[in-house]
Enzyme design. Structure first.
Site, PDB file in Angstrom:
ATOM      1  N   ASN A 166       0.876  -1.167   0.000  1.00  0.00           N
ATOM      2  CA  ASN A 166       0.000   0.000   0.000  1.00  0.00           C
ATOM      3  C   ASN A 166       0.916   1.221   0.000  1.00  0.00           C
ATOM      4  O   ASN A 166       1.498   1.558   1.025  1.00  0.00           O
ATOM      5  CB  ASN A 166      -0.900  -0.017   1.246  1.00  0.00           C
ATOM      6  CG  ASN A 166      -1.734   1.247   1.360  1.00  0.00           C
ATOM      7  OD1 ASN A 166      -1.777   2.061   0.422  1.00  0.00           O
ATOM      8  ND2 ASN A 166      -2.385   1.435   2.491  1.00  0.00           N
ATOM      9  N   TRP A 167       1.008   1.845  -1.151  1.00  0.00           N
ATOM     10  CA  TRP A 167       1.950   2.966  -1.280  1.00  0.00           C
ATOM     11  C   TRP A 167       1.396   4.283  -0.729  1.00  0.00           C
ATOM     12  O   TRP A 167       2.100   5.290  -0.703  1.00  0.00           O
ATOM     13  CB  TRP A 167       2.360   3.139  -2.747  1.00  0.00           C
ATOM     14  CG  TRP A 167       3.361   2.102  -3.186  1.00  0.00           C
ATOM     15  CD1 TRP A 167       4.032   1.235  -2.374  1.00  0.00           C
ATOM     16  CD2 TRP A 167       3.822   1.838  -4.516  1.00  0.00           C
ATOM     17  NE1 TRP A 167       4.876   0.445  -3.119  1.00  0.00           N
ATOM     18  CE2 TRP A 167       4.765   0.800  -4.430  1.00  0.00           C
ATOM     19  CE3 TRP A 167       3.514   2.383  -5.770  1.00  0.00           C
ATOM     20  CZ2 TRP A 167       5.414   0.291  -5.566  1.00  0.00           C
ATOM     21  CZ3 TRP A 167       4.151   1.876  -6.896  1.00  0.00           C
ATOM     22  CH2 TRP A 167       5.092   0.844  -6.784  1.00  0.00           C
ATOM     23  N   LYS A 168       0.143   4.293  -0.351  1.00  0.00           N
ATOM     24  CA  LYS A 168      -0.470   5.517   0.188  1.00  0.00           C
ATOM     25  C   LYS A 168      -0.167   6.690  -0.767  1.00  0.00           C
ATOM     26  O   LYS A 168      -0.133   6.468  -1.973  1.00  0.00           O
ATOM     27  CB  LYS A 168       0.018   5.757   1.622  1.00  0.00           C
ATOM     28  CG  LYS A 168      -0.184   4.487   2.488  1.00  0.00           C
ATOM     29  CD  LYS A 168       0.084   4.661   3.938  1.00  0.00           C
ATOM     30  CE  LYS A 168      -0.143   3.333   4.661  1.00  0.00           C
ATOM     31  NZ  LYS A 168       0.012   3.441   6.096  1.00  0.00           N
TER      32      LYS A 168
ATOM     33  N   HIS B 157      -9.402   1.323   5.007  1.00  0.00           N
ATOM     34  CA  HIS B 157      -8.107   1.539   5.667  1.00  0.00           C
ATOM     35  C   HIS B 157      -8.303   2.500   6.838  1.00  0.00           C
ATOM     36  O   HIS B 157      -9.103   3.435   6.747  1.00  0.00           O
ATOM     37  CB  HIS B 157      -7.088   2.110   4.674  1.00  0.00           C
ATOM     38  CG  HIS B 157      -5.696   2.072   5.229  1.00  0.00           C
ATOM     39  ND1 HIS B 157      -5.244   3.004   6.118  1.00  0.00           N
ATOM     40  CD2 HIS B 157      -4.689   1.190   5.055  1.00  0.00           C
ATOM     41  CE1 HIS B 157      -4.000   2.696   6.472  1.00  0.00           C
ATOM     42  NE2 HIS B 157      -3.639   1.600   5.826  1.00  0.00           N
TER      43      HIS B 157
ATOM     44  N   GLU C 243      -6.651   4.896   7.859  1.00  0.00           N
ATOM     45  CA  GLU C 243      -6.433   6.319   7.532  1.00  0.00           C
ATOM     46  C   GLU C 243      -7.696   6.912   6.902  1.00  0.00           C
ATOM     47  O   GLU C 243      -8.023   8.078   7.130  1.00  0.00           O
ATOM     48  CB  GLU C 243      -5.212   6.454   6.619  1.00  0.00           C
ATOM     49  CG  GLU C 243      -3.918   6.268   7.404  1.00  0.00           C
ATOM     50  CD  GLU C 243      -2.758   5.698   6.615  1.00  0.00           C
ATOM     51  OE1 GLU C 243      -2.776   5.768   5.379  1.00  0.00           O
ATOM     52  OE2 GLU C 243      -1.824   5.179   7.263  1.00  0.00           O
TER      53      GLU C 243
ATOM     54  N   GLU D 162      -5.223  -4.895  10.447  1.00  0.00           N
ATOM     55  CA  GLU D 162      -4.211  -3.861  10.661  1.00  0.00           C
ATOM     56  C   GLU D 162      -4.523  -3.119  11.954  1.00  0.00           C
ATOM     57  O   GLU D 162      -5.295  -2.139  11.943  1.00  0.00           O
ATOM     58  CB  GLU D 162      -4.223  -2.849   9.507  1.00  0.00           C
ATOM     59  CG  GLU D 162      -3.908  -3.441   8.159  1.00  0.00           C
ATOM     60  CD  GLU D 162      -3.333  -2.380   7.209  1.00  0.00           C
ATOM     61  OE1 GLU D 162      -2.252  -2.619   6.679  1.00  0.00           O
ATOM     62  OE2 GLU D 162      -3.952  -1.323   7.022  1.00  0.00           O
TER      63      GLU D 162
ATOM     64  N   GLY E  57       2.667   2.333  11.007  1.00  0.00           N
ATOM     65  CA  GLY E  57       3.657   3.406  10.939  1.00  0.00           C
ATOM     66  C   GLY E  57       4.335   3.722  12.258  1.00  0.00           C
ATOM     67  O   GLY E  57       4.962   4.769  12.399  1.00  0.00           O
TER      68      GLY E  57
ATOM     69  N   SER F 199       3.557  -1.986  10.438  1.00  0.00           N
ATOM     70  CA  SER F 199       4.998  -2.043  10.727  1.00  0.00           C
ATOM     71  C   SER F 199       5.645  -3.369  10.334  1.00  0.00           C
ATOM     72  O   SER F 199       6.502  -3.883  11.049  1.00  0.00           O
ATOM     73  CB  SER F 199       5.251  -1.739  12.204  1.00  0.00           C
ATOM     74  OG  SER F 199       4.875  -0.400  12.485  1.00  0.00           O
TER      75      SER F 199
ATOM     76  N   GLY G 250       3.064  -1.031   4.290  1.00  0.00           N
ATOM     77  CA  GLY G 250       3.114   0.393   3.964  1.00  0.00           C
ATOM     78  C   GLY G 250       4.542   0.829   3.707  1.00  0.00           C
ATOM     79  O   GLY G 250       5.120   0.561   2.652  1.00  0.00           O
ATOM     80  N   GLY G 251       5.154   1.464   4.703  1.00  0.00           N
ATOM     81  CA  GLY G 251       6.480   2.066   4.552  1.00  0.00           C
ATOM     82  C   GLY G 251       7.528   1.164   3.911  1.00  0.00           C
ATOM     83  O   GLY G 251       8.250   1.593   3.007  1.00  0.00           O
TER      84      GLY G 251
END
Ligand code: 13P
Length: 247
Positions: A10-12, A93, A95, A162, A168, A208, A229-230
């Protein structure tokens, strides 16, 4: 029953089309196992860029609107995503839930529309730190699943557990914690759907995920992969996570 592992990125709000294309070229050049499915959710504008050429990857979007079309400035429809080459869409998600006030009812409408448009929904669920501390984790997950999946054939959905406190923060859930929650999610899927769906549905862990955390997580029988993610923004780092499926 064996579920093929899925490692999803998930590149956001990261990477332009040009950057996404370079990433895909780099990842394609690495030695990838056929025993794992690699999903990537880039930005809307990068989608048609990365899907223009045949690759071994599955591409999807990070959100969509619940209507077919209409006066919704700035929104995107399921049909537009299909046309841009998307095969799946991330919905719910945390967010989106927290920053854009998306409710379980809204996520349900989006999910229904995605299935109708032949887009595979990747439904995200998870509790906040506060909810976990108050002992409400199971209640929260049950509600999120039950409302979002009302009248939906579970076989058409992939779930990502999640925990919000893990996103994150560098504080991934322990493998045992993830396994426990995934098993719990399966019991809810069995309650609202069918025993067979509960067994067939892939449940990914997100929050994470690093290469180190991934190996132990993927050894859990009910962790069918990860939503990253990151650590998915760098092709080498993402590749190391993918390799964790078959250590
Ligand atoms: P991080 O891997 O950066 O914690 O993000 C997880 C996530 O939100 C994936 O959807």
């Amino acid at each position: 029953m064996s579920r093929i592992p899925i490692i999803a990125a998930n590149w956001k709000m990261h990477k332009t089309g040009t950057e996404a294309k370079a990433f895909v070229e780099q990842l394609k050049g690495l030695d990838l196992s056929s025993q794992v499915r690699i999903w990537i959710a880039p930005s809307f504008t990068a989608l048609p860029v990365v899907t223009a050429k045949k690759t071994p990857f599955v591409f999807g979007a990070q959100n969509m609107h619940q209507a077919d079309e209409g006066p919704f400035t700035g929104e995107i429809s399921a049909r537009m995503l299909k046309d841009a080459g998307a095969d799946f869409v991330i919905l719910g998600h945390s967010e989106r839930r927290m920053l854009y006030q998306e409710t379980d009812d809204l996520i349900h409408l989006k999910l229904k529309k995605a299935v109708e448009a032949d887009l595979l929904p990747l439904l995200c669920i998870g509790e906040t730190e506060h909810e976990r501390a108050a002992g409400h984790t199971e209640r929260v997950l049950a509600a999120q699943l039950t409302v979002a999946l009302k009248d939906i054939n579970c076989a058409e959905v992939v779930i990502a557990y999640e925990p919000v406190w893990a996103i994150g923060t560098g504080k991934a859930a322990t493998p045992e914690m993830a396994e426990h929650m995934h098993l719990y999610c399966r019991s809810i899927l069995a309650d609202i759907g069918h025993e067979r769906w509960a067994e067939q549905t892939s449940i990914l862990y997100g929050g994470s995920v690093t290469a180190e955390a991934a190996r132990a997580l993927f050894q859990q029988p009910n962790v069918d992969g990860a939503l990253v993610g990151g650590a998915s923004l760098n092709a080498q780092t993402f590749y190391q996570i993918i390799q964790g499926v078959n250590p």
